[in-house]
Design a protein around this motif. Sequence first.
Motif, short mmCIF file in Angstrom:
data_model
loop_
_atom_site.label_atom_id
_atom_site.label_comp_id
_atom_site.label_asym_id
_atom_site.label_seq_id
_atom_site.Cartn_x
_atom_site.Cartn_y
_atom_site.Cartn_z
N ILE A 17 0.88 -1.06 -0.06
CA ILE A 17 0.07 0.00 0.11
C ILE A 17 0.96 1.35 -0.21
O ILE A 17 1.91 1.35 0.71
N VAL A 33 -3.13 0.24 -4.03
CA VAL A 33 -2.90 -1.14 -3.68
C VAL A 33 -2.07 -1.77 -4.87
O VAL A 33 -2.70 -1.84 -6.10
N THR A 64 -7.64 2.66 2.62
CA THR A 64 -7.11 1.62 1.72
C THR A 64 -6.93 0.52 2.68
O THR A 64 -7.16 -0.59 2.01
N VAL A 78 -8.61 -3.67 2.01
CA VAL A 78 -7.84 -4.88 1.66
C VAL A 78 -8.54 -6.29 2.59
O VAL A 78 -7.98 -7.02 2.34
#
Length: 362
Positions: free
Chosen positions: A261, A286, A304, A308
């Motif tokens: 990231i 990503v 972010t 994930v």
Amino acid sequence: MGIVVILGGAYLHLTGQDVEDADLGLATSAGQIDPSQLSSVSVESDFLDSSVESEWGYCTQSMIQGESLDIEQVRADLAKTAESLVIIGDDRFIKVHVHVENPGVALTYGVSLGELDQIKIDNMSLQNQDWASGHQGRNAPKSGVALVAVAPGEGLAQLFRETANASVVSGGQTMNPSVAQLINAAESSGGEDVILLPNNKNVAITAVQATERENETQNLHVIPTSTVSQGIAAALAFNPQVTAEQNLQAMNDAVAAVVSIEVTRAIRDTTVEGTPVSEGDYMGLVEGKLSVLEASAESALLSTLAGVGLSDDHIVTVYWGADTDEETTQAVAEKIEEQTPGIQVDLVFGGQPHYPYFASVE
């Protein structure tokens, strides 16, 4: 290595194996002097290069003679501007030994307390250069496998050096190193096989070009790491005691197991992968692909990471950049832990420009 020997000796004693000579099964590691070299000691070129680049300052010594001297106060005052302090004496005589960038500061302080005697000043930077130059020509090439990593910040560079004994080339986004720089670093490492970690997709192209140079005594290999997080994962899997092929397999496996990231800020209005991005927006990436747009670097990182799919068996490592601070990063870490109870979050100073945060998820 010394700690290993101490623990090994303690283990032998506690298990009733007291012997005068014991083989602790220690492999010769990169940087350790082989017994056959003791007659003409060789010092590794990567150590010499980093040593010469360091600023060592001045070794400054003096004797302060006065009345009612307070040795603890002298030690405390000098500790504010000096390193490697050795302060001994009593209320009339104090012997001072310090390492300082400016010897005048230490001497002026001493004069303020009394008379100075036995003054001695040595320029340690020049001493180190003389020492290093005496070894540069005597370096014997190392056998085995060496590592060269590209790093965009001093914190990250130090991490690669400490975790994998890597030779480090400064570079990254907007500051790509040249083919010549990578080749020079590889040759300085002295390894018969050298693995390059570009840690940036643009630098990866340069690294491949470096492997195409002709050199009959050294083989160059590339792990095509496109992010710093991938590079660190690969470096942690590096083992100088096994073959290049074994390292390449283990390091590629490590790269595949990590999610990378990055958080950066748009410097102009643009379009990224079909998404309009305004100047000043913070982009969460990503594996190099746009994931979120936020108003702050911290919210971009949190959003972010949320995207994930974190769970309590993940490990998140956050590398904060040159324009971020530890306190702010710690606050982000606490929010990550609140959102995913039980998760492990590690914080590391990276010092990278342009990117407030790098992060890895494993």
